[in-house]
Design a protein around this motif. Sequence first.
Motif, PDB file in Angstrom:
ATOM      1  N   ILE A  19       6.440  17.709  -3.624  1.00 20.79           N
ATOM      2  CA  ILE A  19       6.211  16.514  -2.796  1.00 20.79           C
ATOM      3  C   ILE A  19       4.909  15.842  -3.216  1.00 20.79           C
ATOM      4  N   ARG A  20       3.880  16.630  -3.489  1.00 28.12           N
ATOM      5  CA  ARG A  20       2.591  16.080  -3.933  1.00 28.12           C
ATOM      6  C   ARG A  20       2.767  15.327  -5.254  1.00 28.12           C
ATOM      7  N   ASP A  21       3.537  15.899  -6.182  1.00 25.22           N
ATOM      8  CA  ASP A  21       3.791  15.228  -7.462  1.00 25.22           C
ATOM      9  C   ASP A  21       4.550  13.920  -7.264  1.00 25.22           C
ATOM     10  N   ILE A  22       5.549  13.939  -6.395  1.00 29.37           N
ATOM     11  CA  ILE A  22       6.321  12.727  -6.108  1.00 29.37           C
ATOM     12  C   ILE A  22       5.398  11.660  -5.536  1.00 29.37           C
ATOM     13  N   TYR A  23       4.563  12.051  -4.577  1.00 30.05           N
ATOM     14  CA  TYR A  23       3.636  11.102  -3.952  1.00 30.05           C
ATOM     15  C   TYR A  23       2.701  10.479  -4.991  1.00 30.05           C
ATOM     16  N   GLU A  24       2.155  11.297  -5.861  1.00 31.88           N
ATOM     17  CA  GLU A  24       1.205  10.802  -6.865  1.00 31.88           C
ATOM     18  C   GLU A  24       1.860   9.812  -7.832  1.00 31.88           C
ATOM     19  N   ARG A  25       3.160   9.945  -8.073  1.00 32.95           N
ATOM     20  CA  ARG A  25       3.867   9.062  -9.020  1.00 32.95           C
ATOM     21  C   ARG A  25       4.394   7.774  -8.387  1.00 32.95           C
ATOM     22  N   ILE A  26       4.283   7.625  -7.080  1.00 31.39           N
ATOM     23  CA  ILE A  26       4.813   6.425  -6.416  1.00 31.39           C
ATOM     24  C   ILE A  26       4.147   5.180  -6.976  1.00 31.39           C
ATOM     25  N   ARG A  27       4.992   4.227  -7.371  1.00 28.42           N
ATOM     26  CA  ARG A  27       4.516   2.920  -7.841  1.00 28.42           C
ATOM     27  C   ARG A  27       4.742   1.895  -6.746  1.00 28.42           C
ATOM     28  N   HIS A  83       0.852  -1.181   0.000  1.00 27.48           N
ATOM     29  CA  HIS A  83       0.000   0.000   0.000  1.00 27.48           C
ATOM     30  C   HIS A  83       0.890   1.233   0.000  1.00 27.48           C
ATOM     31  N   LYS A  84       0.345   2.352  -0.404  1.00 23.90           N
ATOM     32  CA  LYS A  84       1.018   3.635  -0.188  1.00 23.90           C
ATOM     33  C   LYS A  84       0.736   4.072   1.249  1.00 23.90           C
ATOM     34  N   VAL A  85       1.680   4.800   1.846  1.00 23.05           N
ATOM     35  CA  VAL A  85       1.384   5.461   3.104  1.00 23.05           C
ATOM     36  C   VAL A  85       0.439   6.616   2.789  1.00 23.05           C
ATOM     37  N   SER A  86      -0.152   7.197   3.795  1.00 18.98           N
ATOM     38  CA  SER A  86      -1.061   8.323   3.565  1.00 18.98           C
ATOM     39  C   SER A  86      -0.274   9.524   3.052  1.00 18.98           C
ATOM     40  N   PRO A  87      -0.942  10.434   2.350  1.00 17.31           N
ATOM     41  CA  PRO A  87      -0.249  11.644   1.892  1.00 17.31           C
ATOM     42  C   PRO A  87       0.386  12.425   3.050  1.00 17.31           C
ATOM     43  N   ASP A  88      -0.314  12.533   4.177  1.00 17.18           N
ATOM     44  CA  ASP A  88       0.237  13.270   5.329  1.00 17.18           C
ATOM     45  C   ASP A  88       1.524  12.632   5.842  1.00 17.18           C
ATOM     46  N   ARG A  89       1.520  11.313   5.935  1.00 19.84           N
ATOM     47  CA  ARG A  89       2.715  10.603   6.409  1.00 19.84           C
ATOM     48  C   ARG A  89       3.875  10.842   5.449  1.00 19.84           C
TER      49      ARG A  89
END
Length: 171
Positions: A31-39, A8-14
């Motif tokens: 950081i938001r862009d990096i999070y959205e691209r996590i595979r 799973h992905k961690v939460s955006p806040d984490r």
Amino acid sequence: MRRIGKFHKVSPDRFFEDWKDTFGGTPEAEIRDIYERIRLPRRATAGSAGYDFFSPADFTLKPGETIKIPTGVRVEMEQDWVLKCYPRSGLGFKYRLQLNNTVGIIDSDYFYSDNEGHIFAKLTNDTNEGKTVELQADTGFMQGIFVEYGITVDDDVTDIRNGGLGSTTGK
């Protein structure tokens, strides 16, 4: 083959908190862009034992440099299993890229920690040939292998984890 876990992905806040702690000064939009691209980790082939973890951003490690990477990933798995993390073999072979703790051990109860079981990788470019490692975003850099384990017949541990590195020692 037994199916015992799920990434799973961690939460955006984490992720935001951990990324800022590691790479302070990164703009929130980045950081938001990096999070959205996590595979999430995946096996490359049906015969692969390891699940490849993908770099969340571009990183460069000069000889002797170390970096701590928040992967944005957590793993839920059955009890009595562990995820063992290693550098991708090609990176280790070509550059002597190493995990600082040699093998990352992700216990089944880490998923439920206050930090959501966020998996980090601390890597060192230990080259003795002067080679620079360039990790591009979305390329595999670490692999995790699920392994079943046993305990002794007289084991009576009932403590519960709450935390990451070092949280199960010193009691």
